[in-house]
Motif scaffolding. Structure first.
Motif, PDB file in Angstrom:
ATOM      1  N   ALA B  60       0.826  -1.202   0.000  1.00 58.81           N
ATOM      2  CA  ALA B  60       0.000   0.000   0.000  1.00 58.81           C
ATOM      3  C   ALA B  60       0.858   1.249   0.000  1.00 58.81           C
ATOM      4  O   ALA B  60       0.358   2.346  -0.181  1.00 58.81           O
ATOM      5  CB  ALA B  60      -0.879  -0.016   1.247  1.00 58.81           C
ATOM      6  N   PHE B  61       2.146   1.090   0.210  1.00 55.25           N
ATOM      7  CA  PHE B  61       3.028   2.249   0.330  1.00 55.25           C
ATOM      8  C   PHE B  61       3.829   2.526  -0.923  1.00 55.25           C
ATOM      9  O   PHE B  61       4.652   3.420  -0.943  1.00 55.25           O
ATOM     10  CB  PHE B  61       3.980   2.030   1.514  1.00 55.25           C
ATOM     11  N   PHE B 117     -12.670  10.612 -24.967  1.00 52.43           N
ATOM     12  CA  PHE B 117     -13.548  11.765 -25.193  1.00 52.43           C
ATOM     13  C   PHE B 117     -12.828  13.023 -24.737  1.00 52.43           C
ATOM     14  O   PHE B 117     -11.996  12.970 -23.827  1.00 52.43           O
ATOM     15  CB  PHE B 117     -14.872  11.591 -24.418  1.00 52.43           C
ATOM     16  N   VAL B 119     -11.866  16.363 -22.863  1.00 51.37           N
ATOM     17  CA  VAL B 119     -12.110  16.968 -21.556  1.00 51.37           C
ATOM     18  C   VAL B 119     -11.844  18.454 -21.716  1.00 51.37           C
ATOM     19  O   VAL B 119     -10.728  18.853 -22.016  1.00 51.37           O
ATOM     20  CB  VAL B 119     -11.151  16.364 -20.499  1.00 51.37           C
ATOM     21  N   ARG B 120     -12.866  19.254 -21.518  1.00 54.00           N
ATOM     22  CA  ARG B 120     -12.670  20.689 -21.776  1.00 54.00           C
ATOM     23  C   ARG B 120     -11.904  21.372 -20.655  1.00 54.00           C
ATOM     24  O   ARG B 120     -11.173  22.315 -20.859  1.00 54.00           O
ATOM     25  CB  ARG B 120     -14.025  21.369 -21.993  1.00 54.00           C
ATOM     26  N   ASN B 121     -12.133  20.893 -19.454  1.00 52.71           N
ATOM     27  CA  ASN B 121     -11.494  21.557 -18.326  1.00 52.71           C
ATOM     28  C   ASN B 121     -10.575  20.593 -17.613  1.00 52.71           C
ATOM     29  O   ASN B 121     -11.011  19.708 -16.899  1.00 52.71           O
ATOM     30  CB  ASN B 121     -12.557  22.042 -17.331  1.00 52.71           C
ATOM     31  N   LYS B 122      -9.298  20.759 -17.835  1.00 58.08           N
ATOM     32  CA  LYS B 122      -8.331  19.872 -17.176  1.00 58.08           C
ATOM     33  C   LYS B 122      -7.365  20.755 -16.408  1.00 58.08           C
ATOM     34  O   LYS B 122      -6.659  21.572 -16.975  1.00 58.08           O
ATOM     35  CB  LYS B 122      -7.594  19.037 -18.222  1.00 58.08           C
ATOM     36  N   VAL B 123      -7.355  20.544 -15.093  1.00 56.78           N
ATOM     37  CA  VAL B 123      -6.509  21.392 -14.254  1.00 56.78           C
ATOM     38  C   VAL B 123      -5.059  20.930 -14.344  1.00 56.78           C
ATOM     39  O   VAL B 123      -4.758  19.743 -14.288  1.00 56.78           O
ATOM     40  CB  VAL B 123      -7.000  21.330 -12.791  1.00 56.78           C
ATOM     41  N   GLN B 124      -4.194  21.890 -14.493  1.00 54.72           N
ATOM     42  CA  GLN B 124      -2.769  21.574 -14.534  1.00 54.72           C
ATOM     43  C   GLN B 124      -2.249  21.433 -13.109  1.00 54.72           C
ATOM     44  O   GLN B 124      -2.495  22.285 -12.267  1.00 54.72           O
ATOM     45  CB  GLN B 124      -2.040  22.722 -15.221  1.00 54.72           C
ATOM     46  N   TRP B 125      -1.528  20.364 -12.850  1.00 54.02           N
ATOM     47  CA  TRP B 125      -1.141  20.036 -11.491  1.00 54.02           C
ATOM     48  C   TRP B 125       0.181  20.619 -11.046  1.00 54.02           C
ATOM     49  O   TRP B 125       0.346  20.983  -9.904  1.00 54.02           O
ATOM     50  CB  TRP B 125      -1.041  18.504 -11.361  1.00 54.02           C
ATOM     51  N   SER B 126       1.129  20.596 -11.921  1.00 53.89           N
ATOM     52  CA  SER B 126       2.494  20.870 -11.472  1.00 53.89           C
ATOM     53  C   SER B 126       2.980  22.218 -11.945  1.00 53.89           C
ATOM     54  O   SER B 126       2.700  22.619 -13.061  1.00 53.89           O
ATOM     55  CB  SER B 126       3.436  19.793 -12.009  1.00 53.89           C
ATOM     56  N   ARG B 142     -12.964   6.404 -21.545  1.00 51.32           N
ATOM     57  CA  ARG B 142     -14.129   5.854 -20.851  1.00 51.32           C
ATOM     58  C   ARG B 142     -13.795   4.491 -20.254  1.00 51.32           C
ATOM     59  O   ARG B 142     -14.293   4.107 -19.228  1.00 51.32           O
ATOM     60  CB  ARG B 142     -15.298   5.701 -21.825  1.00 51.32           C
ATOM     61  N   HIS B 169      -0.322  13.901 -11.917  1.00 45.78           N
ATOM     62  CA  HIS B 169      -0.762  14.015 -10.526  1.00 45.78           C
ATOM     63  C   HIS B 169       0.328  13.681  -9.541  1.00 45.78           C
ATOM     64  O   HIS B 169       0.399  14.216  -8.459  1.00 45.78           O
ATOM     65  CB  HIS B 169      -1.846  12.965 -10.233  1.00 45.78           C
TER      66      HIS B 169
END
Lengths: 361, 493
Positions: B60-61, B117, B119-126, B142, B169
């Protein structure tokens, strides 16, 4: 001089040619041997699986199989390979007992020898087999191996882990004395196989552990899903610790638990009110905690956390917020009125995601 | 020419000859050291049963991974590559395929096969503070929620990787090539040094070894491990040996001495925060993988950190090697230019004690042996010719010495076949081993001169400042079906 040098060079050429020829012969023989051994083991494995399966599940005697395994290398490989595979699949206690009997009868006389073999691979394999098949008669030798400073660190740690698998209390003594120098990875690998009695004792000795051992014990308790008052009390006590890392691990544990006592919760709420002073990892876990252990006051703080500078904190805050009722209404409210642009972006992404999810449901 | 001048030239030539001799002996000595270190490590770990791997895999680690796959004109291989990634044995991971303005149907093929499909709104993480080429669209799958496709304008592999870093992520990322096929346990193995790091020890990057898949059956994105064969094409077979030498001998040996200056762009794991702090991949260079690793080493020293970069011989990723000289030439000239650029960019580290072993040993090695090696080699031949012309050459000695060096080089190369036997054990046919030994013996007569020429060309191009691109690799396709479609036959080389 020049002639001597030339003679030396020619001699070296001969040496290199001989080495090349020897290397080729060795490789050709090794490859041929390997292919033959692989084929033989596979053939025997097919047969061994049927008869050993029958032996494992019934009173069919294993002595004959063990005798052949002791005499024939390929049979021993097939037997061990089968036993390793079989024991990992699980089974009844009776089946596991049979597997152990077979391993002891086939390989047992070599284990002690291999534990002190000159070959590192043999020593490692012996410990691995002891751990896999839980052969506790070798515990004394393992304890000696752990203390033997001539061995490599990897070997000693494997020995320690194997002692943990055998549920030996020496492990706790070792962790008290030397646990602080071990990596998280090795600490977890030693703590994970401990049974409930030893874990309970570890909890009772918690304050005597070095911080790194404490952190990993909390993590292991979390994934072991021990759901009793002693474990919960430990998490709650850690939640009020002055060590931020301990609080982070406690929050993870409680989030997994899904429950916390009122006193502990009330005490921690005072900290959450000042969440901006936390480290980012504590904010992240606090956000996770607020999603797993719902309370009316938490959504307000979670919405504030959506404007945190750290992406992971924002994302966790959003995920936790989505655990509360009126999800869509909250998202639209954030989209329309949150002061932070990143929070509004995240809300938009979530709206799209949930909006899509409804179409394909 | 008068006698004095002739004598002087003869003396100079003799001196140069001794210098060359010293250089060759030093290089041979270093390679021998690498071989011995690698043999010691692999011989020791041989035969240990791979039980512990599963604990890493199921733990799990185990840290989650972002797998970045920059793709340019990969319509033939991308589906098999992604399929092999989706089936890996690892806890938590995401796959981000970055289409870098392909001219073929890479995007369409991905959308079709994985039911993707937009994705119109994808948040940038880094927060990688580096401008990248514009993104046209982001697609989610999907069928596989952990699969993302990013379609962007062409900006090069480094730019594609930076986009991937921005959208990833997780704290670790893996950079892979679009035509890569992986062993199912590759990630588990490559993460082991990172997980096992002791307190105070930090592994910020690890690399795995690369194998050549040409001629071996790949079905549904998976290589049939028991059916790996040495390709029939001599050019590809020679590259197999070259790769074994580079990875099993070179990188293990260098890693043992903490001198590893390169993690292959085809398969490497990096700590994202370190890469972000280092500034991400440099888009203005062709050898972005090596350049990043050198920059990480530099950052480690400048921060006075004990962080390390490791190499793991176990995990193997498989890639397609060039089958024709023209494609091979493009590849090798590009590699040599990349080497030049990386060393030039970080020339401040060269022989600088501030950078420890990297500055004092690794960088000079790559400069004098890898980069200038072809120049020095040709210079050596010229020296021999001059020596003969000025009658300062001991012809029998030179012939004997050349033969010794040739044979010793073959012995070192053959030593890597031994390393393969001690570790990977993929080429198990006696016929393949025989061919490998014969190729090792014959290398100096055909393959080496070709590589010498290409490296010279690469060096001249680098000095002239030639612009780079992805390089159009002629894709045959790695899967069985792709090969049958192309020529109606089976896949054997």
């Amino acid at each position: 001089m020049s002639y001597d040098l030339l003679a030396i060079v020619w001699r070296l050429i001969v040496v290199v040619l001989v080495l090349l020829a020897a290397l080729y012969l060795y490789l050709a023989a090794a490859k041929a041997r390997y292919r033959r051994a692989k084929r033989l083991v596979e053939e025997r494995l097919v047969f061994a699986e049927t008869s050993l399966q029958r032996s494992a599940q019934t009173d069919y005697p294993i002595d004959d199989l063990a005798a052949v395994a002791r005499k024939n290398r390929y049979w021993l490989e097939a037997t061990l390979e089968y036993c390793v595979r079989r024991i990992r699949l699980g089974g009844t206690n009776e089946e596991k007992k049979k597997i152990r009997q077979l391993v002891r009868a086939s390989y047992g006389d070599r284990i002690r020898k291999h534990l002190t073999s000159r070959s590192w691979a043999n020593r490692m394999n012996a410990m691995l087999y002891i751990g896999l098949f839980e052969l506790d008669e070798y515990a004394a030798e393992l304890a000696w191996a752990v203390d033997d400073r001539r061995r490599t660190e990897e070997e000693r740690l494997l020995g320690l882990r194997t002692l943990a698998v055998l549920q030996r209390r020496e492990v706790l003594t070792y962790l008290t004395e030397e646990g602080g120098a071990l990596s998280d990875y090795y600490l977890r690998h030693i703590l994970i196989p401990l049974g409930e009695p030893l874990l309970r004792e570890s909890i009772e000795r918690f304050s005597s552990w070095k911080p790194v051992v404490q952190y990993n014990l909390l993590d292991v308790l979390r994934i072991r899903h021990l759901r009793d008052t002693l474990t919960l009390k430990l998490f709650e006590d850690a939640l009020s610790s002055d060590d931020p890392e301990l609080r982070v691990r406690a929050l993870k544990g409680i989030a997994n638990f899904g429950y916390v006592g009122e006193d502990a919760e009330a005490s921690y709420m005072e900290r959450i009110a000042d969440w901006k002073a936390m480290t980012w990892s504590e904010k992240l876990m606090a956000a996770k905690f607020m999603g797993s252990v719902p309370h009316d006051r938490y959504p307000e703080w979670l919405e504030q956390m959506l404007g945190d500078t750290h992406y992971l904190v924002r994302h966790q805050a959003m995920s936790s917020l989505m655990e509360y009722p009126d999800r869509e209404k909250r998202l639209r409210c954030i989209l329309e009125s949150h002061v932070d642009r990143y929070a509004r972006d995240l809300a938009m992404e979530m709206i799209e995601r949930y909006g899509y999810g409804q179409h394909t449901a | 020419m008068d006698n004095i001048r002739l004598e002087w030239l003869g003396n100079v030539t003799e001196m140069l000859a001794y210098l060359m001799l010293g250089y060759v002996l030093a290089v041979i000595g270093f390679y021998t050291l690498l071989l011995l270190l690698a043999t010691r490590k692999l011989a020791k770990e041989r035969n240990v049963i791979p039980v512990q791997l599963e604990e890493v895999q199921h733990s799990a680690f185990t840290p989650p991974l972002s797998i970045l796959v920059p793709a340019y004109n990969e319509e033939v291989n991308i589906v098999d590559s992604v399929r092999s990634l989706l089936g890996i044995n690892y806890g938590l991971f995401e796959i981000i395929v970055v289409n870098d303005g392909s001219k073929d149907r890479t995007v369409d093929v991905m959308i079709e096969h994985f039911d993707m499909f937009p994705v119109r709104n994808k948040v940038q993480w880094s927060g990688l503070r580096k401008e990248t080429k514009p993104i046209n669209a982001v697609y989610s799958s999907r069928k596989h929620p952990n699969l993302l496709l990013v379609d962007k304008e062409n900006g090069g592999k480094a730019d594609a990787l930076n986009v991937g870093i921005n959208l990833s992520h997780y704290p670790y990322f893996v950079s892979l090539d679009g035509d890569t096929v992986l062993d199912p346990n590759a990630f588990v193995r490559v993460m082991k040094p990172i997980l096992e790091a002791k307190p105070g020890e930090e592994i910020i990057a690890t690399g795995g070894s690369i194998g050549i898949v040409n001629g071996s059956p790949v079905v549904g994105g998976y290589l049939k491990q028991d059916e790996v064969v040495l390709p029939r094409n001599p050019l590809v077979a020679m590259q197999v040996i070259e790769y074994l030498r580079a990875f099993l001998m070179g990188r293990i040996g260098l890693s043992e001495m903490n001198l590893l200056l390169i993690i292959s762009g085809a398969f490497g794991v990096f700590r994202k925060d370190w890469v972000i702090e280092a500034g991400g991949y440099e888009t203005g260079t062709i050898g972005e993988d090596m350049e990043l690793v050198v920059r990480l080493h530099r950052l480690i020293r400048e921060k006075k950190s004990g962080a390390q970069i490791a190499y793991v011989p176990d995990p193997v990723c498989w890639t397609e090697a060039p089958e024709t000289l023209s494609v091979l030439k493009r590849q090798r000239t590009r590699w040599h230019r990349g080497l030049f650029e990386s060393l030039w960019r970080h020339r401040v580290m060269m022989m600088n004690p501030k950078y420890g072993r990297i500055g004092m040993v690794a960088m000079p090695y790559f400069l004098l042996v890898e980069l200038f090696g072809p120049i020095i080699e040709v210079f050596g031949y010229v020296t021999v010719a001059l020596g003969y012309a000025f009658d300062v050459l001991n012809v029998p000695f030179v012939i004997a010495y050349a033969l010794l060096m040739l044979l010793y080089g073959s012995l070192l190369t053959s030593g890597t076949v031994l390393l393969e036997e001690l570790s990977l054990r993929k080429y198990n046919r006696v016929f393949d081993v025989t061919r490998m030994m014969l190729y090792a013996l014959s290398e100096s007569f055909w393959y080496r001169p070709i590589m010498l020429l290409y490296r010279w060309i690469g060096f001249i191009q680098a000095v002239r400042g030639k612009k780079h691109g992805w390089g159009d690799m002629a894709r045959r396709g790695i899967s069985v079906s792709a090969n049958r479609n192309q020529d109606g036959k089976g896949v054997n080389g």
